[in-house]
Design a protein around this motif. Structure first.
Motif, PDB file in Angstrom:
ATOM      1  N   THR A   1     -12.964   7.387   7.441  1.00  0.00           N
ATOM      2  CA  THR A   1     -12.056   6.932   6.898  1.00  0.00           C
ATOM      3  C   THR A   1     -11.609   7.174   5.164  1.00  0.00           C
ATOM      4  O   THR A   1     -13.649   6.202   5.356  1.00  0.00           O
ATOM      5  N   LEU A   2     -11.513   7.415   4.786  1.00  0.00           N
ATOM      6  CA  LEU A   2     -11.670   7.224   2.833  1.00  0.00           C
ATOM      7  C   LEU A   2     -10.404   6.673   2.120  1.00  0.00           C
ATOM      8  O   LEU A   2      -9.600   7.281   2.232  1.00  0.00           O
ATOM      9  N   THR A   3     -10.637   5.116   1.602  1.00  0.00           N
ATOM     10  CA  THR A   3      -9.196   5.250   1.130  1.00  0.00           C
ATOM     11  C   THR A   3      -9.633   5.435  -0.645  1.00  0.00           C
ATOM     12  O   THR A   3     -10.172   4.792  -1.404  1.00  0.00           O
ATOM     13  N   PRO A   4      -8.609   6.482  -0.886  1.00  0.00           N
ATOM     14  CA  PRO A   4      -8.518   6.895  -2.312  1.00  0.00           C
ATOM     15  C   PRO A   4      -8.007   5.492  -3.344  1.00  0.00           C
ATOM     16  O   PRO A   4      -7.133   4.783  -2.881  1.00  0.00           O
ATOM     17  N   SER A   5      -8.076   5.444  -4.532  1.00  0.00           N
ATOM     18  CA  SER A   5      -7.464   5.136  -5.309  1.00  0.00           C
ATOM     19  C   SER A   5      -7.268   5.861  -6.839  1.00  0.00           C
ATOM     20  O   SER A   5      -8.218   6.588  -7.507  1.00  0.00           O
ATOM     21  N   PRO A   6      -7.074   5.113  -7.815  1.00  0.00           N
ATOM     22  CA  PRO A   6      -6.714   6.048  -8.890  1.00  0.00           C
ATOM     23  C   PRO A   6      -8.454   5.657  -9.445  1.00  0.00           C
ATOM     24  O   PRO A   6      -8.143   7.248 -10.134  1.00  0.00           O
ATOM     25  N   LEU A   7      -9.222   4.816  -9.256  1.00  0.00           N
ATOM     26  CA  LEU A   7     -10.645   5.032  -9.662  1.00  0.00           C
ATOM     27  C   LEU A   7     -11.092   6.559  -9.220  1.00  0.00           C
ATOM     28  O   LEU A   7     -11.668   6.973  -9.809  1.00  0.00           O
TER      29      LEU A   7
ATOM     30  N   ALA B   1      -2.718   7.569   7.395  1.00  0.00           N
ATOM     31  CA  ALA B   1      -1.929   7.959   8.087  1.00  0.00           C
ATOM     32  C   ALA B   1      -1.099   8.506   6.450  1.00  0.00           C
ATOM     33  O   ALA B   1      -1.521   7.706   5.161  1.00  0.00           O
ATOM     34  N   PRO B   2      -0.113   9.257   5.782  1.00  0.00           N
ATOM     35  CA  PRO B   2       0.491   9.348   4.678  1.00  0.00           C
ATOM     36  C   PRO B   2       1.297   7.906   4.370  1.00  0.00           C
ATOM     37  O   PRO B   2       1.117   7.208   5.389  1.00  0.00           O
ATOM     38  N   SER B   3       1.314   7.146   2.811  1.00  0.00           N
ATOM     39  CA  SER B   3       2.013   6.042   2.995  1.00  0.00           C
ATOM     40  C   SER B   3       2.512   6.451   2.531  1.00  0.00           C
ATOM     41  O   SER B   3       3.657   4.926   2.190  1.00  0.00           O
ATOM     42  N   ALA B   4       3.745   7.282   2.383  1.00  0.00           N
ATOM     43  CA  ALA B   4       5.353   7.537   2.120  1.00  0.00           C
ATOM     44  C   ALA B   4       5.584   8.238   3.108  1.00  0.00           C
ATOM     45  O   ALA B   4       5.152   8.602   4.477  1.00  0.00           O
ATOM     46  N   ARG B   5       6.800   7.372   3.435  1.00  0.00           N
ATOM     47  CA  ARG B   5       8.142   7.737   4.589  1.00  0.00           C
ATOM     48  C   ARG B   5       7.999   8.951   4.620  1.00  0.00           C
ATOM     49  O   ARG B   5       8.228   9.654   3.506  1.00  0.00           O
TER      50      ARG B   5
ATOM     51  N   LYS C   1       4.730   7.504  -4.607  1.00  0.00           N
ATOM     52  CA  LYS C   1       4.187   7.617  -5.985  1.00  0.00           C
ATOM     53  C   LYS C   1       2.997   7.450  -6.391  1.00  0.00           C
ATOM     54  O   LYS C   1       2.025   7.297  -7.138  1.00  0.00           O
ATOM     55  N   ALA C   2       2.187   6.148  -4.895  1.00  0.00           N
ATOM     56  CA  ALA C   2       0.603   6.360  -5.530  1.00  0.00           C
ATOM     57  C   ALA C   2      -0.052   7.663  -5.768  1.00  0.00           C
ATOM     58  O   ALA C   2      -1.253   7.720  -6.157  1.00  0.00           O
ATOM     59  N   LEU C   3       0.098   8.332  -4.479  1.00  0.00           N
ATOM     60  CA  LEU C   3      -0.590   9.874  -4.866  1.00  0.00           C
ATOM     61  C   LEU C   3      -0.070  10.198  -5.574  1.00  0.00           C
ATOM     62  O   LEU C   3      -0.820  10.953  -6.141  1.00  0.00           O
TER      63      LEU C   3
END
Length: 92
Positions: free
Chosen positions: A2-8, A57-61, A67-69
């Motif tokens: 797993t790789l958790t993305p961030s704006p950075l 999993a996708p962060s939005a329903r 918005k994070a994406l």
């Protein structure tokens, strides 16, 4: 994995793509297979891994705006554009 993305991470992926692709483009433009492979490795894979993430999993329903994406995609595009502008400015 797993790789958790961030704006950075998204911005770093955009900066990497903007720095490397102009260097590779003249060397790959004559052979379409190498151009496609280079584009996949330099632009598509970093964008997918560090903007969308891996194995989560996708962060939005469903049916809602993620918005994070959108922030990560904006960071990726803005970083790429800024790096290109800076490198073009340094060449002039």
């Amino acid at each position: 994995m797993t790789l958790t993305p961030s704006p950075l991470t998204a911005a770093l992926a955009g900066a990497f793509s903007a720095l490397v692709m102009p260097v590779l483009w003249p060397r790959l433009v004559d052979d379409s297979l190498w151009l496609v492979l280079g584009f996949l490795l330099v632009v598509a894979f970093p964008a997918h891994a560090f903007v969308l993430g891996l194995g989560q999993a996708p962060s939005a329903r469903p049916g809602t705006l993620d918005k994070a994406l959108l922030k990560r995609v904006g960071a990726w595009g803005l970083a790429a554009a800024l790096v290109l502008l800076v490198t073009w400015g340094l060449r002039a």
